[in-house]
Design an enzyme around this catalytic site. Structure first.
Site, PDB file in Angstrom:
ATOM      1  N   LEU B  25      75.077  12.408  53.127  1.00 59.73           N
ATOM      2  CA  LEU B  25      73.954  11.502  52.878  1.00 59.73           C
ATOM      3  C   LEU B  25      74.152  10.820  51.531  1.00 59.73           C
ATOM      4  CD1 LEU B  25      71.147  14.001  53.876  1.00 59.73           C
ATOM      5  CD2 LEU B  25      72.010  12.107  55.260  1.00 59.73           C
ATOM      6  N   ASP B  67      77.089  17.840  53.419  1.00 60.95           N
ATOM      7  CA  ASP B  67      76.559  17.915  52.058  1.00 60.95           C
ATOM      8  C   ASP B  67      76.615  19.318  51.478  1.00 60.95           C
ATOM      9  OD1 ASP B  67      75.448  15.175  51.520  1.00 60.95           O
ATOM     10  OD2 ASP B  67      74.403  15.599  53.403  1.00 60.95           O
ATOM     11  N   ASP B  73      70.808  22.746  46.199  1.00 58.76           N
ATOM     12  CA  ASP B  73      69.621  22.437  46.982  1.00 58.76           C
ATOM     13  C   ASP B  73      69.214  23.569  47.925  1.00 58.76           C
ATOM     14  OD1 ASP B  73      69.192  19.924  45.890  1.00 58.76           O
ATOM     15  OD2 ASP B  73      70.742  19.036  47.180  1.00 58.76           O
ATOM     16  N   ARG B  92      70.588  19.190  56.552  1.00 55.48           N
ATOM     17  CA  ARG B  92      71.065  20.146  55.559  1.00 55.48           C
ATOM     18  C   ARG B  92      70.459  21.537  55.710  1.00 55.48           C
ATOM     19  NH1 ARG B  92      71.297  17.960  49.640  1.00 55.48           N
ATOM     20  NH2 ARG B  92      72.613  19.813  49.598  1.00 55.48           N
ATOM     21  N   ARG B 139      62.396  14.643  49.329  1.00 52.31           N
ATOM     22  CA  ARG B 139      62.962  15.882  49.843  1.00 52.31           C
ATOM     23  C   ARG B 139      62.074  17.111  49.632  1.00 52.31           C
ATOM     24  NH1 ARG B 139      68.683  15.288  49.940  1.00 52.31           N
ATOM     25  NH2 ARG B 139      69.086  13.290  50.938  1.00 52.31           N
ATOM     26  N   HIS B 167      66.125  13.056  43.421  1.00 51.91           N
ATOM     27  CA  HIS B 167      65.600  14.342  42.977  1.00 51.91           C
ATOM     28  C   HIS B 167      65.060  14.239  41.556  1.00 51.91           C
ATOM     29  CE1 HIS B 167      68.445  16.598  45.921  1.00 51.91           C
ATOM     30  NE2 HIS B 167      67.219  16.598  46.399  1.00 51.91           N
ATOM     31  N   VAL B 262      77.717  10.226  46.398  1.00 53.79           N
ATOM     32  CA  VAL B 262      76.844  10.787  47.431  1.00 53.79           C
ATOM     33  C   VAL B 262      75.726  11.587  46.767  1.00 53.79           C
ATOM     34  CG1 VAL B 262      78.421  10.764  49.377  1.00 53.79           C
ATOM     35  CG2 VAL B 262      78.556  12.613  47.708  1.00 53.79           C
ATOM     36  N   CYS B 268      74.289  20.014  40.839  1.00 57.32           N
ATOM     37  CA  CYS B 268      74.199  20.192  42.290  1.00 57.32           C
ATOM     38  C   CYS B 268      75.261  21.118  42.852  1.00 57.32           C
ATOM     39  CB  CYS B 268      74.355  18.841  42.996  1.00 57.32           C
ATOM     40  SG  CYS B 268      73.031  17.706  42.616  1.00 57.32           S
TER      41      CYS B 268
END
Lengths: 1050, 279
Positions: B25, B67, B73, B92, B139, B167, B262, B268
């Site tokens: 994504l 992802d 996440d 995800r 999200r 985010h 991305v 992350c």
């Protein structure tokens, strides 16, 4: 009249009665019963033909013989009877009712009376005592038993008397004696009942009233039945302590919360008591804090005398507490909070805190003795699992060697970090009806939705806190980017809940906010408007006080958690409500010694030197310097209970003449108020039959200019940054000055600064101990202090406001203008001979130099600053005024000049306030909403009122009111509050053509339900004004009355 | 509870799947050079493992989860508790399975987000050492934040509206104890303001000219002190200069040029854990 008579008589009997003792005369509302019981109680009395008859006679007879000031008689209702003859020339101004207001004063006041009667329950208040007894709370209590109401009545009077009349120091128990000193004639009647026989006799002889004899006899008979107690009714209070044990204590029925609280603290050997409080459950099972400055009975009403001792203000840093015993008690509270789920924490934290509890209570883990089940007595978490217990034990083992005190400290160090530590939660709904929680804590107000924090309003962000009915409002200071203040409203489940959260906010703000660590000064808190104020010490004060604690660490048993669990097995439990226990009253609760079997070692105090002690001592030193002659303030710190009480009593006489150095009030605000368009201001106050009178008395005096010495009237609105570190010595002068001048700016951006007004004065004194600065400024400051502790409140307001601001005029004006009630103004002016003494101190006290240098210069030369007010004022403002202030109320900024004019234009002052109040409210319930900028706008309910204004003016006034602006030399505003009156005194000195004129304007707001005798209250006010300023005379009296039209109740 | 902020012993990472280049994504529409991305990621893992001495647990890539390299996440770890999230992007959701297994293996107490209405991406969770800020974004929703608050009861959890960014941590992160690295964009500054308002604590801020550069990885490691993984001068020269002013930190520029296409930032790519020796 019959009704009034009846109630009056009842009231008079009330003090001798004890609800617990049934054989006494207790049922005033039932005449037959009453008669019977009364006569039964008076065997030795010559019973007259009919008790009821004699009652009436008794009540009526004193009136004609009583002095004119006792304004109960209908035939002489007019205010005019209280006024000097020259004042009878009337001049009236009216807004809403021209026809009425132009009527002669006598008619007018009669009319007032009628209105009052219409709008309220005549029974509720005693006519003659109305001036002292007004309170809106009565509205709520209508349904309650009448005797209850009367009791309250009585108590209010008592308070009033103490605050106004008596100059003596008396501890609570001696209240009655204190009352004897009261000279106020209109109160005499009331007081007499409460007086002791001897003195009573004397007074009776003077007045020769039959009734009194009856009363004495009644009293005597009552006393004879009460062998134990000669004069007071005793009642047993049961207090649940933090360790679950009970403490019982016999108190006089009318005693204030203080007495009980101090008894408990003494029992606990607790010195740092300011963090704690007593609470009780109201009818709705809601926890209410007992206000220790007020009578217990009044607060608990019909509830049982059952209290809980608990932490009220959670110290953000418990390590700063001085004594281990205090920390121990805090631990006990937190253990309760945790096990009850009020203080949520994670598994790990539960385990850790539990392990410290074990270490503190049981000492080192002993593998032999401590099998796993040894901890089953303890509750560490709401849902205690085996897993948790195992973890606790595991951690307990690791604390080997830790003393109980260390374990407590560790416990607190961890507990204090919990996000809900010290957060007092209240259910509410936001503007959209969504369930939220309001959390009041040391730093401000937190808003939660479920467990999430959705907004936070730190104290500095909050300008005003108010409530009306079941709504709670906070007014938010505009942010950097915003232009306007916003008001956020929350809906509480009911009125009481709204009031409760409001009170908690007021208290927390005062306790935690009003003295910041950066400014370790004593602050007082005082504003007009809402009548409830926190009157205890602030955190900073209590820290200072406890830094002086000098005693060996007290021994105490730490076995509470064990006991607590045992108490479930039948040991004394929380709710002992057996009144028959009264015999044992005064003794300690039975549970206290229960745990002698506990293994907990004695505490070793003092093993860890308190790091903070040094700091606080330092600040204390500085403080003392500043204090110099202003001893009372320091007394405040270490006074014992007795001292507190004495102190309060002794200062009560100062209350009315309470003075405070401050710059002149903002004129624009003033003007606004005075010329009041009907829609300028918001007042959330009155409700139902609530009325309010505003009375202002103007006293003016002219003196020759040269004498006024060094004073500048400039205002420096500079803001003391919150972050400013403590500044020693002269530096602090700047700070203080800024702060002092602060009130000039309306809606100051920083709450704190405002508060520091007191500080200001002190520091000035300190900075120039040898300067010619008259010591007079110290008394001024003293009085400020005292006002703080005195600040009275009435539990009863239907709604109230709390301005996070200093007692500046602006505030009082704001408040006043917002009260859509009855208002009376009296303005008195006079030319008086020059008076150096008078002008000097106040000039000094009010001296708000724009900068330290300027001020010094002025002092050295001993010349009055020849400036007009704007020059330094405007300059400073432009330079330093925070933008928000200007944005909000630009007209305020250089108010002084215009104010002078206002002062000299009496007719402006005569204008009455706007009767109808309408304001816009923006509701932002969370940041999300704020961000979306979807701001819902509401209107605050409109309060409809009737207003009337009447002006009485002296002939001399004209000479004074000339257009010559003069130079304003000093201005100060003094506020004092008593039960139903709020007095704001503005003293301005102006220099006009070589003459200095002192003008005193008193603005007295009398609030209350219908039955107040407004005339009497006004007369009283005028009388007091005259007494306070014997060399001045009244030049004008403006009476403004506002009666709120009936409104529905929740 | 809050002491030892930034102290970590373990890191969980995940290998870059080949599907990342095409299927991951992204808010932009940039081409990802898979090889470069893998190379970057290897360097990143190598820094954690060799340079910093963390025990790195490397999860195998799952091609079905393009992802999955962005492990942050899938879980929020604080202390001994790990909250397995319910990522906001449908595609995800399965990423959490491997993560849950790994964290369980590490002995953390696992809290799962079972509520079907809740979504939460770890990228929206900023833990400052004293409290949590949870970005409410595309999200992450309120319910997800509530569950997080329940999982970490000791801490205040404040919600911060996040607009125009993926985010919360797309423009901020912790750069030290009480030090928030924040981007200069309006959205970033606005969010910071709200965070400041919501917090009882005072934070210092480190303002970076570039929002993306404000995402850095702070650690406080025994023997190494303050460690900061941050952007390279090649990516964000101005921001890199700002980082270079941090004298007390061991500064480690780590390239992230490909993954950022991305929406992958430095934080992350790992879940950092502090496991004391078996308590």
């Amino acid at each position: 009249m019959t009704t009034e008579v009846g109630s009056e008589t009842d009231v008079k009997k009330e003090p001798e009665k004890d609800p617990e003792v049934q054989q006494q005369t207790e049922q005033p509302e039932e005449p037959a019963d009453h008669t019977a019981s009364t006569s039964a109680d008076q065997p030795q009395e010559q019973i007259q033909s009919g008790q009821a008859e004699s009652d009436q006679e008794a009540a009526v007879s004193p009136e004609p013989s009583s002095p004119p000031a006792a304004g109960t008689q209908k035939k002489e209702k007019g205010i005019s009877r209280f006024l000097p003859p020259w004042l009878k020339r009337q001049k009236s101004q009216s807004q809403d009712k021209p026809s009425e207001s132009s009527a002669p004063p006598k008619q007018e006041s009669v009319e007032l009376k009628e209105e009052e009667e219409e709008t309220s329950q005549p029974k509720e208040e005693v006519d003659a005592g109305g001036a002292a007894a007004a309170s809106t709370e009565q509205t709520e209590e209508v349904k309650e038993v009448r005797e209850e109401v009367q009791t309250e009545e009585k108590e209010k009077e008592k308070e009033e008397e103490e605050s106004i009349g008596s100059a003596d120091t008396q501890p609570v128990r001696e209240e009655k004696e204190g009352e004897l000193e009261v000279e106020e004639k209109e109160e005499e009647k009331k007081e007499e009942e409460k007086k002791e026989e001897g003195k009573k006799e004397e007074e009776k002889k003077e007045e020769g009233k039959k009734e009194e004899k009856q009363l004495i006899q009644q009293e005597a008979s009552v006393l004879s039945t009460h062998k134990v107690n000669k004069k007071m009714k005793m009642v047993v209070c049961h207090v649940t302590l933090l360790d679950g044990s009970q403490f019982s204590c016999e108190v006089e029925k009318r005693t204030k919360g203080q007495y009980l609280f101090f008894q408990v603290c003494e029992h606990l050997n607790l010195l740092e008591k300011d963090y704690f409080g007593l609470s009780f459950k109201d009818h709705a099972e809601q926890r209410c804090w007992l206000d220790i400055t007020k009578e217990i009975k009044r607060q608990i009403r019909n509830s049982q005398w059952q209290f809980t001792f608990s932490v009220k203000f959670y110290p953000p840093d418990p390590s700063q507490l001085t004594e281990d015993i205090t920390r121990y008690l805090l631990c006990l509270q937190l253990r309760q909070d945790i096990s009850s789920g009020r203080l949520p924490c994670s598994f790990v934290t539960h385990a850790l805190l539990g392990s410290y509890t074990l270490q503190a209570e049981l000492g080192d883990h002993d593998p032999d003795e401590h099998r796993l089940d040894y901890i089953s007595d303890f509750q560490f978490a709401p849902n205690q699992t085996k897993e948790l217990e195992e973890k606790v034990v595991e951690l307990h083992k690791s604390h080997r060697g830790m003393t109980p005190a260390q374990a407590d400290t560790q416990f607190l160090e961890n507990a204090k970090k919990l996000s809900m530590y010290g957060v007092d939660l209240h259910h509410a709904k936001d503007s959209e009806g969504v369930d939220i929680m309001l959390g009041v804590c040391a730093n401000g107000l937190l808003i939660y939705k479920d467990r999430l924090r959705i907004n936070r309003f730190a104290w500095p962000k909050i300008l005003k806190i108010s409530y009306k009915r079941s709504n709670f409002y906070i007014k938010i200071r505009p942010g950097e980017a915003e232009q306007f203040e916003s008001t956020v409203g929350f809906k509480l489940p009911n009125h009481r809940a709204a009031k409760r959260v409001w009170k908690v906010c007021v208290e927390h703000h005062t306790f935690f906010r009003l003295v910041s660590p950066e400014h370790p000064t004593k602050t007082k808190f005082l504003t007009l408007g809402s009548k409830f104020r926190y009157s205890g010490r602030t955190q900073a004060q209590t820290r200072q006080a406890s830094s002086l604690i000098d005693r060996p660490a007290p021994n105490f048993q730490r076995s509470s958690s064990k006991r607590l669990s045992r108490s479930l097995d039948g040991a004394p439990v929380v709710s002992v409500s057996d009144y028959s226990q009264a015999a044992g009253a005064g003794e300690n609760g039975p549970a206290l010694e229960l745990n002698s079997d506990s293994k907990s070692p004695q505490v070793e105090v003092m093993e860890e030197p308190n790091v903070d002690a040094a700091t606080s001592i330092t600040s204390e030193m500085a403080f003392e310097q500043t204090d110099g002659t202003g001893a009372p303030e320091r007394k405040d710190l270490d006074k014992t209970q007795e001292d507190v009480l004495k102190h309060q009593a002794s200062i009560s006489e100062l209350k009315r003449s309470f003075m405070e150095a401050r710059p002149e009030p903002r004129p624009s605000q003033w003007d606004k108020h005075l010329s009041g368009s009907p829609v300028t201001s918001l007042r959330l106050q009155a409700h139902g039959s609530l009325e309010e009178e505003l009375t202002s008395l103007f006293l003016s005096k002219a003196c020759f200019s040269g004498l006024s010495g060094s004073c500048s009237t400039t205002a420096v609105p500079a803001e003391v940054p919150q972050e400013t570190p403590p500044r020693p010595g002269t530096d602090s002068r700047d700070t203080s000055k800024n702060a002092e001048v602060k009130p000039e700016v309306d809606d100051q951006p920083e709450v704190i600064e405002v508060v520091e007004e007191t500080v200001v004065i002190e520091e000035i004194v300190k900075a120039k101990p040898k300067s010619p600065a008259p010591e007079a400024s110290i008394p001024v400051e003293t009085e400020v202090k005292e006002e703080r502790s005195l600040s009275s409140d009435s539990e009863s307001e239907e709604e109230a406001e709390y301005h996070a601001q200093p007692p500046s005029t602006s505030i009082s004006i704001q408040q006043i203008k917002e009260e859509p009630e009855e208002e009376q103004e009296a303005e008195l002016t006079q030319q008086a001979p020059p008076s150096v003494i008078e002008s000097q101190p106040s000039a000094e006290a009010a001296e708000p130099g724009p900068a330290a240098e300027e001020e010094k210069a002025a002092e050295r030369t001993h010349e009055p600053l020849p400036t007009t007010d704007e020059a330094p004022n405007g300059h400073a403002l432009q330079a330093e005024a925070p933008p928000t202030a200007e944005e909000e109320e630009p007209h305020i900024v250089n108010g002084s000049a215009s104010r002078v004019e206002a002062e000299h234009l009496p007719q402006v002052i005569c204008c009455s306030e706007p009767p109808v109040v309408k304001t816009e409210m923006v509701t932002i319930s969370d940041t999300f909403a704020a961000q979306k900028t979807e701001i819902s706008t509401k209107e605050v309910p409109i309060v409809h009122t009737e207003t009337k204004t009447i002006t009485y003016e002296a002939a001399q006034l004209d000479g004074n009111g000339d257009g010559e602006p003069g130079v304003l030399m000093t201005a100060q505003t003094i506020t004092s509050e008593s039960l139903c009156t709020t007095t704001t005194t503005h003293i301005t000195k102006t220099l006009k053509g070589g003459q200095s004129e002192t003008r005193i304007e008193k603005r007295i707001v009398i609030t209350g339900d219908s039955d107040i005798d407004h005339d009497q209250a006004l007369a009283q006010a005028i009388k007091e004004a005259k007494e306070q300023h014997p060399d001045m005379s009244v030049t004008r009296v403006v009476v403004h009355k506002e009666t709120e039209l009936a409104e529905d109740e929740d | 509870m809050m002491s030892g902020f930034g102290r970590f012993t373990h890191a969980v990472v995940r290998t870059v799947p080949r599907s990342l280049a095409k299927e991951a994504l992204r808010t932009g529409c940039l081409e990802v050079d898979l090889l470069k991305a893998q190379e970057e990621h290897d360097k990143y893992v190598s820094v954690l493992k060799h340079r910093l001495g963390l025990e790195v647990l490397e999860l195998p890539a799952d091609e079905a989860l393009p992802d999955c390299v962005f492990v942050e996440d899938a879980a929020v770890v604080c202390g001994d508790t790990a909250l397995i999230t319910r990522p906001g992007a449908e595609s995800r959701r399965k990423e959490t399975e491997a993560m849950k297994a790994a964290l369980t293996e590490l002995g953390l107490s696992i809290v799962e987000m079972t509520d079907e209405s809740a979504t939460l991406d770890g990228g929206d969770v900023l833990f400052t050492g004293r409290e949590f800020f949870v970005g409410l974004s595309k999200r992450t929703n309120q319910r997800g934040a509530e569950i997080l608050a329940d999982a970490f009861k000791d801490y205040a959890v404040s919600t911060i509206p996040v607009q125009d960014r993926l985010h919360l941590k797309s423009f901020c992160s912790m750069a030290g104890p009480g030090l928030i690295a924040i981007g200069s964009s309006e959205a970033a500054q606005k969010a910071l303001k709200i965070m400041q308002q919501m917090s009882d604590h005072k934070y210092d801020k480190l303002t970076l000219p570039d929002d993306l550069a404000a995402n850095c990885v702070y650690m406080n490691l025994p023997g190494k002190g303050h460690v900061l993984l941050h952007c390279t001068p090649e990516e964000f020269p101005e921001s890199a200069k700002v980082f270079e002013k941090l004298k007390d930190h061991m500064l480690i520029p780590v390239s992230n040029q490909e993954k950022v296409k991305v929406d992958g930032a430095l934080t992350c790519c790992s879940v950092l854990i502090n496991r004391k020796k078996n308590i």
